[in-house]
Scaffold this motif. Structure first.
Motif, PDB file in Angstrom:
ATOM      1  N   ALA A   1       0.830  -1.216   0.000  1.00  0.00           N
ATOM      2  CA  ALA A   1       0.000   0.000   0.000  1.00  0.00           C
ATOM      3  C   ALA A   1       0.859   1.258   0.000  1.00  0.00           C
ATOM      4  O   ALA A   1       1.963   1.282   0.549  1.00  0.00           O
ATOM      5  CB  ALA A   1      -0.930   0.009   1.200  1.00  0.00           C
ATOM      6  N   ASP A   2       0.345   2.303  -0.617  1.00  0.00           N
ATOM      7  CA  ASP A   2       1.011   3.607  -0.626  1.00  0.00           C
ATOM      8  C   ASP A   2       0.571   4.484   0.534  1.00  0.00           C
ATOM      9  O   ASP A   2       1.332   5.324   1.010  1.00  0.00           O
ATOM     10  CB  ASP A   2       0.709   4.349  -1.935  1.00  0.00           C
ATOM     11  CG  ASP A   2       1.165   3.577  -3.152  1.00  0.00           C
ATOM     12  OD1 ASP A   2       2.374   3.298  -3.258  1.00  0.00           O
ATOM     13  OD2 ASP A   2       0.305   3.237  -4.000  1.00  0.00           O
ATOM     14  N   ALA A   3      -0.701   4.303   0.947  1.00  0.00           N
ATOM     15  CA  ALA A   3      -1.255   5.200   1.957  1.00  0.00           C
ATOM     16  C   ALA A   3      -2.366   4.517   2.740  1.00  0.00           C
ATOM     17  O   ALA A   3      -2.988   3.561   2.264  1.00  0.00           O
ATOM     18  CB  ALA A   3      -1.784   6.476   1.305  1.00  0.00           C
ATOM     19  N   VAL A   4      -2.602   5.041   3.932  1.00  0.00           N
ATOM     20  CA  VAL A   4      -3.724   4.620   4.772  1.00  0.00           C
ATOM     21  C   VAL A   4      -4.602   5.835   5.028  1.00  0.00           C
ATOM     22  O   VAL A   4      -4.103   6.935   5.298  1.00  0.00           O
ATOM     23  CB  VAL A   4      -3.240   4.054   6.121  1.00  0.00           C
ATOM     24  CG1 VAL A   4      -4.427   3.770   7.044  1.00  0.00           C
ATOM     25  CG2 VAL A   4      -2.427   2.796   5.916  1.00  0.00           C
ATOM     26  N   VAL A   5      -5.913   5.649   4.934  1.00  0.00           N
ATOM     27  CA  VAL A   5      -6.869   6.671   5.335  1.00  0.00           C
ATOM     28  C   VAL A   5      -7.737   6.058   6.432  1.00  0.00           C
ATOM     29  O   VAL A   5      -8.387   5.029   6.212  1.00  0.00           O
ATOM     30  CB  VAL A   5      -7.761   7.134   4.168  1.00  0.00           C
ATOM     31  CG1 VAL A   5      -8.791   8.161   4.658  1.00  0.00           C
ATOM     32  CG2 VAL A   5      -6.920   7.727   3.046  1.00  0.00           C
TER      33      VAL A   5
END
Length: 328
Positions: free
Chosen positions: A77-81
């Motif tokens: 993954a590139d990012a977590v929201v």
């Protein structure tokens, strides 16, 4: 004064692989829609297989408090929201979700080398007196101390939280307001505008490693203003009944005494404290120097306005689902 670029929508960058927590909630669902519309690949860890998310979303089903499950979800993954939030705001729930589950998410992101974390927090943590506010602040501190590039979003009031008296006014009853109806104010923001702001924070470098309060467009609205807009949307005369804040104080005192022996009474006392907080504190940026809320310092984003939402609600175009923090 030059506008802060963090509040200006940027051109969507390259698609990212994003892990979204809280996708089955109201704001999380809105964020999911924007992520998909912008072409991002989305992975949603979910507690239940029957959670309502689009088919193109990759689901990871299981106990979200299990570190291995979240580590698997975040692989590559590139990012977590994170749009995680406790439903009731009760102390146990708040520390388990607003702090504990977010901490598990953060540790999983660190373990998998995820580079970016966007957190949905709340503007009310500026003056923390309630358990859920303290839990949110405790996690904010952990996130800021981490090595991840982070964005902490603190929205003002949501449209749905200001809409609970629609049926009351429709039935010919007066609008209920604490005090004189003008002791607090907010710049309400729609689910869609907040979602667009959060997704924009994924690719907007002006948001990096910042705490960003955000409200919707237009002037700050008091409860009386909100009541007038509700009445206008229904085409009825505006009437308001003032409720003394002391009534809430009496309820809290009674439940606190009873709560020494009764768990349910303790929970109700906490909900009453939450209600009192929202009834007496503005959802605007707090100016620590002047010791007052500042509408002018509260940033605006988006296009949706509360009166338009009320018009659609009055016409039956949308249904109202309210959370456990509702005052009325």
């Amino acid at each position: 004064m030059r506008e802060d670029p963090a509040y200006i929508s940027q051109t969507t960058g390259a698609p990212m692989r994003v892990v979204l927590l809280g996708a089955s909630g109201t704001i999380g669902g809105a964020v999911l829609d924007v992520l998909l519309a912008d072409g991002h690949e989305v992975i949603c860890p979910l507690r239940r297989a029957d959670a309502s998310v689009p088919e193109q979303v990759q689901r990871v089903i299981g106990d979200l408090s299990a570190p291995d499950l979240l580590k698997d979800a975040m692989r590559g993954a590139d990012a977590v929201v994170s749009c995680l939030a406790s439903r009731s705001g009760a102390p146990g729930d708040a520390w388990a979700v607003d702090h504990g589950l977010n901490m598990t998410t953060l540790r999983a992101a660190e373990a998998q080398g995820v580079g970016r974390f966007v957190l949905l927090s709340a503007i009310c943590v500026q003056k923390p007196v309630l358990a859920f506010q303290k839990a949110k602040l405790a996690f904010e501190a952990e996130l800021r101390a981490s090595d991840l590039c982070h964005v902490i979003v603190r929205p003002t009031a949501f449209f749905k939280s200001l809409s609970g008296q629609m049926d009351r006014i429709r039935a010919g009853k007066p609008y209920l307001a604490f005090g004189d109806g003008r002791m607090t104010a907010c710049k309400p923001i729609s689910d869609g505008d907040l979602a667009r702001f959060m997704v924009n924070a994924l690719t907007n470098p002006a948001c990096d490693n910042r705490i960003l309060p955000v409200g919707g467009p237009g002037p700050a609205l008091t409860p009386e203003d909100q009541g007038r807009l509700l009445a206008d949307s229904l085409g009825v005369p505006f009437r308001m009944k003032r409720v003394p804040v002391g009534l809430l104080d009496a309820i809290i005192a009674t439940l606190s005494v009873t709560g020494r022996l009764n768990r349910r009474a303790r929970a109700k006392a906490e909900l009453a404290r939450i209600g009192r907080y929202y009834a007496t504190e503005s959802m605007l940026v707090w100016d620590e120097t002047r010791q007052r809320y500042d509408a002018d310092a509260t940033p605006e984003f988006g296009q949706d306005r509360l009166e338009e939402f009320y018009a659609r609600l009055a016409a039956g175009e949308i249904a109202l689902e309210r959370g456990d923090h509702a005052v009325f």
